[in-house]
Design an enzyme around this catalytic site. Structure first.
Site, PDB file in Angstrom:
ATOM      1  N   GLY A   1       4.565   3.772  11.009  1.00 51.41           N
ATOM      2  CA  GLY A   1       3.799   5.012  10.931  1.00 51.41           C
ATOM      3  C   GLY A   1       3.361   5.470  12.296  1.00 51.41           C
TER       4      GLY A   1
ATOM      5  N   GLU B   1       5.675  10.253  21.776  1.00 49.92           N
ATOM      6  CA  GLU B   1       6.552  10.690  20.685  1.00 49.92           C
ATOM      7  C   GLU B   1       6.069  11.983  20.042  1.00 49.92           C
ATOM      8  OE1 GLU B   1       8.465   8.418  16.913  1.00 49.92           O
ATOM      9  OE2 GLU B   1       6.323   8.755  16.740  1.00 49.92           O
TER      10      GLU B   1
ATOM     11  N   LYS C   1       0.894  -1.155   0.000  1.00 50.58           N
ATOM     12  CA  LYS C   1       0.000   0.000   0.000  1.00 50.58           C
ATOM     13  C   LYS C   1       0.939   1.213   0.000  1.00 50.58           C
ATOM     14  CE  LYS C   1      -2.551   3.378   1.601  1.00 50.58           C
ATOM     15  NZ  LYS C   1      -1.932   4.677   1.917  1.00 50.58           N
TER      16      LYS C   1
ATOM     17  N   GLU D   1       5.419  -0.759  13.564  1.00 52.77           N
ATOM     18  CA  GLU D   1       6.449  -0.018  14.277  1.00 52.77           C
ATOM     19  C   GLU D   1       5.899   1.387  14.437  1.00 52.77           C
ATOM     20  OE1 GLU D   1      10.180   1.219  12.466  1.00 52.77           O
ATOM     21  OE2 GLU D   1       9.553   2.541  14.090  1.00 52.77           O
TER      22      GLU D   1
ATOM     23  N   CYS E   1      12.474   7.183  13.472  1.00 52.35           N
ATOM     24  CA  CYS E   1      11.829   6.460  14.569  1.00 52.35           C
ATOM     25  C   CYS E   1      12.766   6.305  15.752  1.00 52.35           C
ATOM     26  CB  CYS E   1      11.324   5.115  14.100  1.00 52.35           C
ATOM     27  SG  CYS E   1      12.196   4.456  12.704  1.00 52.35           S
TER      28      CYS E   1
HETATM   29  P1  NAP Z   1       0.259   7.334   9.298  1.00 45.42           P
HETATM   30  O1  NAP Z   1      -0.683   8.467   9.287  1.00 45.42           O
HETATM   31  O2  NAP Z   1       0.121   6.339  10.387  1.00 45.42           O
HETATM   32  O3  NAP Z   1       0.133   6.603   7.877  1.00 45.42           O
HETATM   33  C1  NAP Z   1       0.884   5.423   7.571  1.00 45.42           C
HETATM   34  C2  NAP Z   1       0.114   4.604   6.544  1.00 45.42           C
HETATM   35  O4  NAP Z   1      -1.067   4.059   7.130  1.00 45.42           O
HETATM   36  C3  NAP Z   1      -0.366   5.396   5.337  1.00 45.42           C
HETATM   37  O5  NAP Z   1      -0.337   4.535   4.220  1.00 45.42           O
HETATM   38  C4  NAP Z   1      -1.781   5.754   5.690  1.00 45.42           C
HETATM   39  O6  NAP Z   1      -2.581   5.983   4.561  1.00 45.42           O
HETATM   40  C5  NAP Z   1      -2.220   4.507   6.443  1.00 45.42           C
HETATM   41  N1  NAP Z   1      -3.239   4.756   7.465  1.00 45.42           N
HETATM   42  C6  NAP Z   1      -3.087   5.514   8.580  1.00 45.42           C
HETATM   43  N2  NAP Z   1      -4.198   5.473   9.329  1.00 45.42           N
HETATM   44  C7  NAP Z   1      -5.068   4.674   8.680  1.00 45.42           C
HETATM   45  C8  NAP Z   1      -6.389   4.246   8.950  1.00 45.42           C
HETATM   46  N3  NAP Z   1      -7.044   4.645  10.040  1.00 45.42           N
HETATM   47  N4  NAP Z   1      -6.984   3.425   8.061  1.00 45.42           N
HETATM   48  C9  NAP Z   1      -6.339   3.045   6.950  1.00 45.42           C
HETATM   49  N5  NAP Z   1      -5.101   3.416   6.633  1.00 45.42           N
HETATM   50  C10 NAP Z   1      -4.458   4.214   7.483  1.00 45.42           C
HETATM   51  O7  NAP Z   1       1.757   7.829   9.351  1.00 45.42           O
HETATM   52  P2  NAP Z   1       2.507   8.957   8.487  1.00 45.42           P
HETATM   53  O8  NAP Z   1       1.609   9.533   7.455  1.00 45.42           O
HETATM   54  O9  NAP Z   1       3.730   8.330   7.997  1.00 45.42           O
HETATM   55  O10 NAP Z   1       2.927  10.065   9.514  1.00 45.42           O
HETATM   56  C11 NAP Z   1       2.049  10.660  10.430  1.00 45.42           C
HETATM   57  C12 NAP Z   1       2.680  10.622  11.809  1.00 45.42           C
HETATM   58  O11 NAP Z   1       3.150   9.290  12.070  1.00 45.42           O
HETATM   59  C13 NAP Z   1       3.907  11.466  12.011  1.00 45.42           C
HETATM   60  O12 NAP Z   1       3.595  12.791  12.352  1.00 45.42           O
HETATM   61  C14 NAP Z   1       4.603  10.757  13.122  1.00 45.42           C
HETATM   62  O13 NAP Z   1       4.091  11.158  14.351  1.00 45.42           O
HETATM   63  C15 NAP Z   1       4.274   9.321  12.906  1.00 45.42           C
HETATM   64  N6  NAP Z   1       5.370   8.520  12.290  1.00 45.42           N
HETATM   65  C16 NAP Z   1       6.137   7.789  13.104  1.00 45.42           C
HETATM   66  C17 NAP Z   1       7.148   7.018  12.558  1.00 45.42           C
HETATM   67  C18 NAP Z   1       7.997   6.179  13.426  1.00 45.42           C
HETATM   68  O14 NAP Z   1       8.902   5.576  12.906  1.00 45.42           O
HETATM   69  N7  NAP Z   1       7.745   6.064  14.693  1.00 45.42           N
HETATM   70  C19 NAP Z   1       7.397   7.009  11.193  1.00 45.42           C
HETATM   71  C20 NAP Z   1       6.581   7.770  10.367  1.00 45.42           C
HETATM   72  C21 NAP Z   1       5.563   8.520  10.948  1.00 45.42           C
HETATM   73  P3  NAP Z   1      -2.516   7.361   3.752  1.00 45.42           P
HETATM   74  O15 NAP Z   1      -1.300   7.272   2.873  1.00 45.42           O
HETATM   75  O16 NAP Z   1      -3.773   7.359   2.977  1.00 45.42           O
HETATM   76  O17 NAP Z   1      -2.424   8.461   4.762  1.00 45.42           O
END
Ligand code: NAP
Length: 501
Positions: A236, A386, A179, A260, A297
């Site tokens: 994410g 975080e 995805k 993760e 991360c």
């Molecule tokens: P995210 O919002 O969790 O998205 C990651 C993936 O999951 C994307 O493909 C997203 O789709 C999908 N997704 C998220 N929520 C979903 C749901 N409820 N239903 C279906 N699919 C879902 O993470 P992000 O966009 O990478 O970053 C947002 C925040 O995540 C950052 O501000 C940070 O706090 C955190 N983050 C943490 C790490 C880490 O390593 N700890 C790494 C990256 C990000 P879409 O593409 O459609 O949005």
């Protein structure tokens, strides 16, 4: 050339709707929006492919992985160009990340060729054993079936389309459905072209790899709920990861979700090290905290220090070093907004002082530094959540006992770090059993950013660092997530998997 479509079992498939990427610079491009129907087609193709790929030889899979690496390198310039536009990361970072990505693919190729990962076991039959005879028993790890991978925003290459999750699943013998992350669909598009070329060149079943672009939350939900998907790799947010984890757990047939999520990666600065080289530790922390706009991360967001003159000098040096760091472009507008919201949450928390302030707007991040006391930290659990970006928190503890209490209060972490000298060994020894229960990786006298990809790496940890603390998403042990042990009892040798022979 960027195609802008989904790759489903060798075909580039357009959708009815499109979404636009949001590059930090360069042209805006349109991409097909994924739908549950696309997911269904890709999952069915993956299941069909499993009947050949899941039973292929290790040499065939190694050749496929190596070919993917070659095809990615052949597209290196195009990947760097679109990758820098979409992510805002500098070209050198994208080039380095490509090196890591192809290195991971080649590492998994050589790892499976060695065969140790199969964990083959053999208990000979004991027909004369009393009171019961023992049958002949063999065990080997086998691939679980089609695997879904969610590309990560912060590693457009090394944790995305052909990143570590995909490489380890393909190495195991599992077809992969990616995805794509909506932050870098063009980068994912070109990498998918590289995988498609490798499929054609090596003749593996085209259903072995599909990529559905996002643009719609229904895609991710359909992916984790599809009955033919047998495991999920994810990097994410805590909220997104938790939502998808819960969907996996509530399926009629629950499947493992290797997510993760969040980690603040605390560092414990012990007194003799602080006295001897507090300034060097402060400067090192400042560099690690701000590298890549803090979007790692393993970013070390928290330093725990015993209060006093050394602590004050440390805070002063960190403040001065961070003040020199300018604004950096973040991966997406949403991530920049989340960074500022996190800062505001800390700023308004009781017992927290803002030591270094800055102004950041739009898609930029500038460093912030806060301090609090051990007492306040222990009273407010949300201080340990975080904040993705270059924001540091110094926790000033009264004494070593309070440092132990702070360590005990931690949630699960990817990493915990000790800064220590030989004279700190006794205190470090008291911390070790606590840190071991909290983190997947414990470091001494280093910084956790820059994760080595090797046999001994663990990139995981108790929740919320990961949803499955028995696993790692970096290093060769990552393959175990996509394997399950099968025992063969009295099975004739001719019927056993070829890897036994
Ligand atoms: P995210 O919002 O969790 O998205 C990651 C993936 O999951 C994307 O493909 C997203 O789709 C999908 N997704 C998220 N929520 C979903 C749901 N409820 N239903 C279906 N699919 C879902 O993470 P992000 O966009 O990478 O970053 C947002 C925040 O995540 C950052 O501000 C940070 O706090 C955190 N983050 C943490 C790490 C880490 O390593 N700890 C790494 C990256 C990000 P879409 O593409 O459609 O949005």
């Amino acid at each position: 050339m960027i195609l802008g479509h989904h790759l489903i079992a060798g075909e580039w498939v357009a959708g009815e709707a499109t979404f636009s990427n949001a590059p930090a610079h360069g042209p805006v491009r349109d991409f097909s929006v994924g739908t549950p129907a696309h997911v269904d087609a890709a999952a069915k193709a993956a299941e069909e492919a499993f009947w050949s790929y899941g039973f292929s030889s290790r040499a065939e899979r190694a050749a496929f992985l190596n070919k993917i690496a070659d095809e990615i390198d052949a597209r290196g310039e195009a990947i760097t160009e679109i990758g820098t536009q979409e992510s805002g990361l500098p070209a050198a970072r994208l080039q380095g990340e490509r090196g890591r990505t192809v290195g991971q693919l080649r590492l998994f190729a050589s790892h499976i060729e060695k065969g140790d990962y199969l964990d083959r076991r053999h208990d000979l039959a004991l027909p004369d054993r009393q009171p019961l005879a023992r049958p002949e028993l063999r065990l080997m790890q086998r691939p679980v079936g089609p695997v879904a991978v969610f590309g990560a925003s912060n590693f457009p290459l090394a944790f995305s389309t052909a990143g570590g999750d995909t490489a380890s699943a393909l190495a195991a013998g599992c077809p992969v459905l990616v995805k794509g992350h909506s932050a870098h669909p063009g980068t994912s598009d070109i990498v998918a072209q590289a995988i498609s070329a490798a499929i054609t060149a090596t003749g593996v079943h085209p259903g072995v790899f599909s990529q559905i672009q996002g643009g719609n939350r229904a895609v991710g939900q359909a992916v984790v709920q599809h009955p033919l998907i047998k495991a999920v790799g994810f990097t994410g947010s805590l909220g997104g990861g938790r939502a998808l984890f819960d969907l996996c757990a509530t399926r009629p047939d629950p499947i493992p979700f290797f997510g993760e999520l969040g980690s603040v990666n605390p560092m414990f600065l012990l007194p003799h090290a602080m006295q001897a080289r507090g300034e060097a530790i402060a400067k090192g922390w400042s560099g690690s905290l701000t590298m890549g706009a803090g979007q790692f991360c393993t970013n070390p967001g928290v330093a725990v220090v015993i209060e006093g003159a050394d602590c004050d000098a440390f805070i002063k040096t960190v403040t001065d070093a961070l003040a020199l760091v300018g604004a950096q472009t973040m991966l997406t507008d949403g991530i920049a907004q989340a960074y500022r919201s996190g800062r505001d949450r800390i700023r308004t928390s009781a017992g927290v002082q803002e030591v270094l302030t800055s102004t950041c707007d739009l898609r930029n991040a500038t460093p912030f530094l806060f301090t609090t006391t051990g007492k306040e930290w222990l009273a407010n659990e949300t201080l340990g959540e975080e904040i993705f970006g270059p924001l540091g928190m110094v926790v000033k503890v009264r004494d070593f006992n309070e440092m132990l209490a702070v360590a005990t209060s931690l949630h699960g972490q990817l990493t915990c770090t000790l800064h220590m000298d030989a004279a700190d060994t006794t205190t470090a020894r008291a911390l070790m059993p606590i840190l071991e229960r909290k983190a997947g990786r414990i470091l001494a006298n280093g910084f956790p950013t820059g994760v080595e990809v090797c046999d001994s790496m663990v990139h995981g940890g108790p929740f919320p660092a990961s949803t499955n603390f028995g696993a790692t998403s970096v290093g060769t042990m990552a393959i175990r997530r996509f394997l399950r042990p099968v025992c063969y009892q009295d099975i004739p040798v001719d019927l056993l998997p070829s890897d036994f022979k």
